[in-house]
Design a protein around this motif. Structure first.
Motif, PDB file in Angstrom:
ATOM      1  N   UNK A  52       0.565  -1.304   0.338  1.00 30.91           N
ATOM      2  CA  UNK A  52       0.061   0.337   0.062  1.00 30.91           C
ATOM      3  C   UNK A  52       1.102   1.216  -0.222  1.00 30.91           C
ATOM      4  N   UNK A  53       2.034   1.057   0.490  1.00 33.37           N
ATOM      5  CA  UNK A  53       3.283   2.309   1.004  1.00 33.37           C
ATOM      6  C   UNK A  53       3.404   3.216  -0.873  1.00 33.37           C
ATOM      7  N   UNK A  54       3.720   1.998  -1.280  1.00 35.87           N
ATOM      8  CA  UNK A  54       4.194   2.355  -2.890  1.00 35.87           C
ATOM      9  C   UNK A  54       2.600   2.683  -3.455  1.00 35.87           C
ATOM     10  N   UNK A  55       2.077   2.289  -3.622  1.00 38.36           N
ATOM     11  CA  UNK A  55       0.909   2.492  -4.054  1.00 38.36           C
ATOM     12  C   UNK A  55       0.473   3.674  -4.040  1.00 38.36           C
ATOM     13  N   UNK A  56       0.382   4.427  -2.154  1.00 40.77           N
ATOM     14  CA  UNK A  56       0.179   5.745  -2.209  1.00 40.77           C
ATOM     15  C   UNK A  56       1.161   6.660  -2.752  1.00 40.77           C
ATOM     16  N   UNK A  57       2.057   6.020  -2.761  1.00 42.38           N
ATOM     17  CA  UNK A  57       2.908   7.384  -3.590  1.00 42.38           C
ATOM     18  C   UNK A  57       2.705   7.348  -4.936  1.00 42.38           C
ATOM     19  N   UNK A  58       2.637   6.295  -5.885  1.00 43.62           N
ATOM     20  CA  UNK A  58       1.617   6.541  -6.884  1.00 43.62           C
ATOM     21  C   UNK A  58       0.987   7.551  -7.121  1.00 43.62           C
ATOM     22  N   UNK A  59       0.130   7.097  -5.805  1.00 46.84           N
ATOM     23  CA  UNK A  59      -0.561   8.203  -6.333  1.00 46.84           C
ATOM     24  C   UNK A  59      -0.858   9.472  -5.299  1.00 46.84           C
ATOM     25  N   UNK A  60      -0.247  10.045  -4.802  1.00 42.67           N
ATOM     26  CA  UNK A  60       0.617  11.056  -4.007  1.00 42.67           C
ATOM     27  C   UNK A  60       1.627  12.215  -5.587  1.00 42.67           C
ATOM     28  N   UNK A  95      -6.249  10.200  -1.307  1.00 46.79           N
ATOM     29  CA  UNK A  95      -6.301   8.581  -1.222  1.00 46.79           C
ATOM     30  C   UNK A  95      -7.031   8.064  -0.811  1.00 46.79           C
ATOM     31  N   UNK A  96      -8.492   8.305  -0.475  1.00 51.16           N
ATOM     32  CA  UNK A  96      -9.829   7.969  -0.799  1.00 51.16           C
ATOM     33  C   UNK A  96     -10.457   7.870   0.679  1.00 51.16           C
ATOM     34  N   UNK A  97      -9.066   8.080   1.803  1.00 50.61           N
ATOM     35  CA  UNK A  97      -9.085   7.831   3.607  1.00 50.61           C
ATOM     36  C   UNK A  97      -9.582   8.396   4.162  1.00 50.61           C
ATOM     37  N   UNK A  98      -9.650   8.028   5.896  1.00 51.89           N
ATOM     38  CA  UNK A  98      -9.460   9.624   6.570  1.00 51.89           C
ATOM     39  C   UNK A  98      -8.434   9.663   7.412  1.00 51.89           C
ATOM     40  N   UNK A  99      -8.584  11.088   7.692  1.00 50.45           N
ATOM     41  CA  UNK A  99      -6.762  11.242   8.397  1.00 50.45           C
ATOM     42  C   UNK A  99      -6.644  10.196   9.474  1.00 50.45           C
ATOM     43  N   UNK A 100      -7.142   9.312   9.676  1.00 48.40           N
ATOM     44  CA  UNK A 100      -7.027   8.165  11.353  1.00 48.40           C
ATOM     45  C   UNK A 100      -5.833   7.176   9.845  1.00 48.40           C
ATOM     46  N   UNK A 101      -5.327   6.822   8.812  1.00 49.40           N
ATOM     47  CA  UNK A 101      -4.870   6.359   7.782  1.00 49.40           C
ATOM     48  C   UNK A 101      -3.517   7.025   7.326  1.00 49.40           C
ATOM     49  N   UNK A 102      -4.151   8.481   6.752  1.00 48.39           N
ATOM     50  CA  UNK A 102      -2.983   8.814   6.408  1.00 48.39           C
ATOM     51  C   UNK A 102      -2.469  10.053   6.866  1.00 48.39           C
ATOM     52  N   UNK A 103      -2.399  10.220   8.178  1.00 39.54           N
ATOM     53  CA  UNK A 103      -1.686  10.288   9.571  1.00 39.54           C
ATOM     54  C   UNK A 103      -0.676   9.907   9.598  1.00 39.54           C
ATOM     55  N   UNK A 104      -0.615   8.545   9.702  1.00 35.72           N
ATOM     56  CA  UNK A 104      -0.081   7.086  10.068  1.00 35.72           C
ATOM     57  C   UNK A 104       1.115   6.770   9.182  1.00 35.72           C
ATOM     58  N   UNK A 105       0.236   6.670   7.449  1.00 34.83           N
ATOM     59  CA  UNK A 105       0.854   6.897   6.163  1.00 34.83           C
ATOM     60  C   UNK A 105       2.078   7.498   6.058  1.00 34.83           C
ATOM     61  N   UNK A 106       1.423   8.963   5.911  1.00 30.95           N
ATOM     62  CA  UNK A 106       2.575   9.986   5.867  1.00 30.95           C
ATOM     63  C   UNK A 106       3.501   9.645   6.317  1.00 30.95           C
ATOM     64  N   UNK A 107       3.606   9.689   7.924  1.00 30.56           N
ATOM     65  CA  UNK A 107       4.765   9.016   8.672  1.00 30.56           C
ATOM     66  C   UNK A 107       5.985   8.688   8.408  1.00 30.56           C
ATOM     67  N   UNK A 108       5.273   7.061   7.982  1.00 30.88           N
ATOM     68  CA  UNK A 108       5.921   6.124   7.166  1.00 30.88           C
ATOM     69  C   UNK A 108       6.720   6.639   6.182  1.00 30.88           C
ATOM     70  N   UNK A 109       5.728   6.672   5.251  1.00 30.06           N
ATOM     71  CA  UNK A 109       6.596   7.055   4.315  1.00 30.06           C
ATOM     72  C   UNK A 109       7.885   8.097   4.544  1.00 30.06           C
ATOM     73  N   UNK A 110       7.641   9.399   5.755  1.00 30.12           N
ATOM     74  CA  UNK A 110       8.845  10.695   5.846  1.00 30.12           C
ATOM     75  C   UNK A 110       9.890   9.204   6.586  1.00 30.12           C
TER      76      UNK A 110
END
Length: 604
Positions: A541-549, A565-580
């Motif tokens: 999902x991280x690779x797919x998120x990068x392609x979307x962003x 990403x079509x999601x909620x803050x509950x998912x978006x914030x930790x996903x961005x932290x993981x990408x960082x």
């Protein structure tokens, strides 16, 4: 013939056949109803009896009724069966001055064997004798048959008495006949073939269902095989039409087909929609347990010699002298030409039956046939066959909508067996050669006894821990997971296939049986990506998120990422932290996010 008068929807005519003893007035009755001469040959008129099929039609109110006039003499029963075979209703004719006669009985036997259930009982020549006696006698013979209780009319074609009542009864009859299926596959049994000067070869028959159109390509199946033909023109009720639907009498002008290559019993078919078969399993509607081993099968306008092999008390296998296009549920007649009588009616149970080569296979087959009722039930047929081509099952007459997509269909029980065999084969291979794990695709197909490698992907959902990739079937890291965990994972995959960044909430995870320990095992197996406690997405999902962003402006906020990403803050914030943390994104001085340039360093 030309077929250039528009769509021809007004040319549909309900078709009714005559039946009854010779010289009981069938042709005279048709002549009185239609004003047309149904007898085709001068020889028929000279001898005063029908010796071939005759055809006529008339309008009754807003309805068109066409008649197939059949011979009544015992020498022409084969011709009679060719006429009534494709027809849904009958005028059963009995003369008042002669009553029930031998051919009345044989015609009734044939009608019952074919499953004809509607019609009219017509007592003719009522001017010569009171019709009551003949009517009562006929009613007694109809008792217990498919035609018991049909309406009766007494008429005199000579005086006209009762003819108005007959026309009214005919109108009521055709109104209650079931509507034909215009979307059905065409199967037109040929009952006549002749040449028309300037047009070429013409065949006629009764179109039971489907539609025929000028310029249609069809298959012509006969004793010498199957070939493609084209429709040059159509006629119905003596008029050229552009198309015609069932149930109708129709004449078809064929391109490039020599008349001498055609015969009664040939059949025109929708291309690719029918199976021709020379072996069928059938149910007999006769209690006769002493059937001759050689009989004649009458279906449509065809008459084919068959070898009869009894199986159960009322089931048998028929081997046909030449193949016919048959489907599950078809009705037909077995007749003994030597004794000149109908021996049984049959309903087709299976048009692709298994071989009976092993000891005891015939008895086992009889047990299976006892469970079959001649109805083409999709689930039952797929379960019985295990694996079958979708097109072949449809050609057997089985509705296939709802059975899945793709060229092959697999019954779940058969898939479970194949998956078990496949897993055993993969494990055996890996033990023997651990440095070369997994089975090549073709070896995997053979181990699961599958007819096509494409079926591996249909079977693998039933084999937890196996995947098909890079030309091999191999064990995955999730192979050691329990079936319950794998089932929960597969359900989660279905959820996230629709919304890949909509991480399930605690209630959904509990519903799937995925608690903290189960989630941890799936993360360790590389199947899930953990963003935070209780927040998981599918691996990758991280690779797919990068392609979307990458579709956002160079700098983007967490809110913009969440929307993309079509999601909620509950998912978006930790996903961005993981990408960082993994160096996929960097923070800008103003608190926004930016994707790290591929192969470059972080911006200042």
């Amino acid at each position: 013939m030309r077929g250039d008068r528009g769509p021809g929807n007004g040319h549909r005519a309900r078709v009714v056949a005559t039946a009854g003893h010779v010289d009981h007035g069938k042709s005279t009755l048709v002549r009185a109803l239609t004003g047309m001469e149904p007898d085709r040959f001068a020889e028929e008129r000279r001898r005063g009896m029908t010796i071939d099929l005759g055809f006529a039609w008339t309008d009754i109110g807003a309805r068109t009724v066409a008649f197939v006039d059949v011979p009544g003499h015992e020498r022409f029963v084969t011709t009679m069966l060719a006429g009534i075979g494709p027809v849904p209703a009958v005028l059963l004719v009995v003369a008042a001055d002669e009553g029930w006669m031998p051919q009345s009985a044989e015609h009734l036997d044939a009608l019952a064997a074919l499953g004809v259930r509607d019609g009219l009982l017509v007592i003719t020549r009522s001017d010569l004798l009171e019709p009551d006696l003949a009517l009562d006698d006929a009613r007694s013979h109809l008792r217990g048959t498919t035609l018991e209780g049909i309406p009766a009319v007494a008429v005199s074609a000579r005086t006209g008495a009762g003819m108005d009542d007959l026309r009214t009864a005919l109108g009521t009859l055709v109104d209650r006949l079931p509507a034909p299926d215009d979307a059905a596959d065409v199967r037109l049994w040929v009952d006549r073939a002749f040449t028309v000067r300037g047009a070429g070869t013409v065949v006629t028959g009764t179109l039971q269902a489907g539609r025929l159109r000028v310029d249609d390509d069809l298959e012509l199946a006969g004793t010498d095989g199957t070939r493609r033909v084209s429709v040059r023109g159509l006629q119905s009720r003596g008029e050229p039409v552009g198309e015609v639907g069932g149930v109708s009498r129709v004449a078809v002008n064929l391109r490039g087909v020599p008349r001498e290559t055609l015969t009664r019993g040939d059949v025109l078919l929708t291309p690719g929609a029918w199976l021709t078969t020379d072996t069928v399993d059938v149910r007999l509607d006769s209690g006769d347990d002493d059937l001759p081993r050689e009989l004649t099968l009458h279906v449509g306008s065809a008459a084919v010699t068959v070898h009869v092999r009894p199986l159960g008390a009322d089931t048998a296998r028929l081997r046909l002298r030449h193949p016919l296009p048959l489907r599950i549920g078809d009705r037909a007649v077995l007749r003994d030409p030597g004794r000149r009588r109908v021996r049984a009616g049959i309903s087709v149970l299976d048009v692709r039956p298994p071989d009976l080569r092993r000891r005891g296979s015939a008895a086992a087959r009889a047990v299976v046939l006892d469970t079959m009722d001649g109805r083409a039930d999709p689930g039952t047929e797929l379960r019985r066959r295990g694996i079958v081509r979708r097109a072949e099952l449809a050609a057997m007459g089985v509705p296939v909508d709802g059975l899945g997509s793709g060229p092959w269909l697999v019954d779940p029980d058969r898939a479970v067996t194949a998956a078990r065999d496949l897993a055993a084969a993969v494990d055996a291979h890996d033990r023997a050669d651990p440095l070369d794990p997994g089975l090549p695709t073709e070896a995997a197909r053979r181990s699961a006894d599958l007819p096509d490698t494409r079926l591996l992907d249909a079977v693998l959902p039933y084999a937890p821990g196996l995947v098909h990739r890079d030309g091999r079937v191999v064990r995955t890291a999730a192979a050691g997971l329990t079936p319950a965990v794998v089932a929960g994972l597969e359900a989660l995959r279905e959820d996230l296939a629709r919304e890949p960044f909509a991480a399930p909430d605690a209630a959904r995870l509990a519903e799937l049986g995925l608690g903290p320990r189960e989630l941890a095992s799936l993360v360790r197996a590389g199947e899930l990506l953990r963003l935070a406690d209780g927040v998981v997405l599918l691996a990758g999902a991280d690779d797919r998120a990068v392609a979307t962003l990458a579709g956002l402006p160079t700098e983007f906020t967490a809110s913009a990422a969440r929307q993309a990403l079509g999601t909620s803050r509950r998912v978006a914030v930790p996903l961005l932290e993981l990408l960082g943390r993994t160096g996929r994104t960097v923070r800008t001085p103003n608190g926004a996010h930016r994707l790290r340039a591929s192969g470059g360093s972080a911006p200042p």
